[in-house]
Design an enzyme around this catalytic site. Structure first.
Site, PDB file in Angstrom:
ATOM      1  N   TYR A  22      -3.508  12.610   1.393  1.00 29.40           N
ATOM      2  CA  TYR A  22      -3.050  11.129   1.675  1.00 29.40           C
ATOM      3  C   TYR A  22      -3.156  10.755   3.248  1.00 29.40           C
ATOM      4  O   TYR A  22      -3.850   9.821   3.590  1.00 29.40           O
ATOM      5  CB  TYR A  22      -1.555  11.135   1.131  1.00 29.40           C
ATOM      6  CG  TYR A  22      -1.028   9.827   1.524  1.00 29.40           C
ATOM      7  CD1 TYR A  22      -1.477   8.585   1.006  1.00 29.40           C
ATOM      8  CD2 TYR A  22       0.061   9.694   2.578  1.00 29.40           C
ATOM      9  CE1 TYR A  22      -0.887   7.305   1.432  1.00 29.40           C
ATOM     10  CE2 TYR A  22       0.759   8.486   2.878  1.00 29.40           C
ATOM     11  CZ  TYR A  22       0.195   7.465   2.213  1.00 29.40           C
ATOM     12  OH  TYR A  22       0.778   6.326   2.705  1.00 29.40           O
ATOM     13  N   GLU A  44       6.738   2.546  -1.852  1.00 30.31           N
ATOM     14  CA  GLU A  44       7.746   2.698  -0.518  1.00 30.31           C
ATOM     15  C   GLU A  44       9.031   2.385  -1.192  1.00 30.31           C
ATOM     16  O   GLU A  44      10.145   3.155  -0.561  1.00 30.31           O
ATOM     17  CB  GLU A  44       7.278   1.849   0.421  1.00 30.31           C
ATOM     18  CG  GLU A  44       5.665   2.187   1.015  1.00 30.31           C
ATOM     19  CD  GLU A  44       5.921   3.657   1.868  1.00 30.31           C
ATOM     20  OE1 GLU A  44       6.873   4.079   2.052  1.00 30.31           O
ATOM     21  OE2 GLU A  44       4.869   3.815   2.167  1.00 30.31           O
ATOM     22  N   TRP A  52       8.865  11.124   1.012  1.00 34.11           N
ATOM     23  CA  TRP A  52       7.480  10.722   0.504  1.00 34.11           C
ATOM     24  C   TRP A  52       6.895  11.701  -0.342  1.00 34.11           C
ATOM     25  O   TRP A  52       5.907  11.137  -1.270  1.00 34.11           O
ATOM     26  CB  TRP A  52       6.633  10.226   1.832  1.00 34.11           C
ATOM     27  CG  TRP A  52       5.324   9.664   1.380  1.00 34.11           C
ATOM     28  CD1 TRP A  52       3.988  10.174   1.613  1.00 34.11           C
ATOM     29  CD2 TRP A  52       5.024   8.604   0.659  1.00 34.11           C
ATOM     30  NE1 TRP A  52       3.110   9.275   1.224  1.00 34.11           N
ATOM     31  CE2 TRP A  52       3.730   8.101   0.648  1.00 34.11           C
ATOM     32  CE3 TRP A  52       5.839   7.659   0.199  1.00 34.11           C
ATOM     33  CZ2 TRP A  52       3.220   7.233  -0.238  1.00 34.11           C
ATOM     34  CZ3 TRP A  52       5.232   6.546  -0.659  1.00 34.11           C
ATOM     35  CH2 TRP A  52       4.007   6.450  -0.754  1.00 34.11           C
TER      36      TRP A  52
END
Length: 199
Positions: A22, A44, A52
């Site tokens: 990512y 988010e 995350w």
């Protein structure tokens, strides 16, 4: 660090393969596709209070649960649909976050209708260009900025939830409105060059 591995931002340096991929391919790359922007808004918001990595591991689950991140479809989710999602192990099963994703889809569509696209509305906050930072150390990277605070207020006024300044700053980092790759990271310069191209 493996000698064959490139130098990355500190948060990605010791991360797992999914996070590194990512970081290496997506994080900080300017995004102008509305569906992808909506995807990041949902993810988010789901991250709030979590890492995350936890959200990224469920990304495919979110794609399946939230109609491929099609805001028009998500906006039509009923209370019964949301109740079923709370039993879906592929997502973060938080009632407030699931409800916010649906209400945010409706707010997203309203901004699209008013401005032609969410992209057009969003990128005016940086005059259509990514902001180029040059942090030497990850400790210098802020958790929020006046930009994220102002965008947070604007999103809240437009009816969005889970869009506090810290969440919004993570969002604008992800979609390339700011380049927060540290200067020692192998992605800093390529992302900077992307930001220098006309949008």
């Amino acid at each position: 660090m493996n000698a064959s591995e490139p130098q990355r931002c500190a948060w990605a340096q010791q991360a797992g393969p999914l996070d590194r991929q990512y970081h290496d391919t997506e994080w900080g790359v300017p995004v102008h596709d509305d569906r992808t922007l909506f995807e990041y808004l949902i993810l988010e918001g789901a991250q709030a209070g979590l890492s995350w990595s936890q959200v990224l591991a469920r990304r495919e689950g979110y794609r399946a649960a939230f109609a491929g991140f099609d805001p028009a479809k998500v906006a039509r989710f009923t209370e019964a649909h949301c109740a079923r999602l709370l039993h879906d192990p592929g997502i973060i099963r938080n009632r407030l976050k699931v409800a916010a994703a649906v209400s945010n889809a409706r707010a997203f569509l309203a901004l699209q209708e008013a401005h032609g696209s969410f992209d057009a509305w969003l990128w005016r906050f940086t005059e259509g260009r990514p902001l180029q930072n040059a942090w030497a150390h990850h400790q210098q990277v802020p958790a929020s900025t006046p930009l994220s605070q102002g965008l947070s207020r604007a999103l809240t006024r437009a009816g969005f939830r889970f869009v506090g300044p810290t969440i919004v700053y993570a969002f604008i980092q992800a979609v390339g409105m700011v380049n927060d790759h540290t200067t020692d990271c192998f992605r800093h310069e390529p992302v900077r060059r992307l930001g220098a191209s006309p949008t």
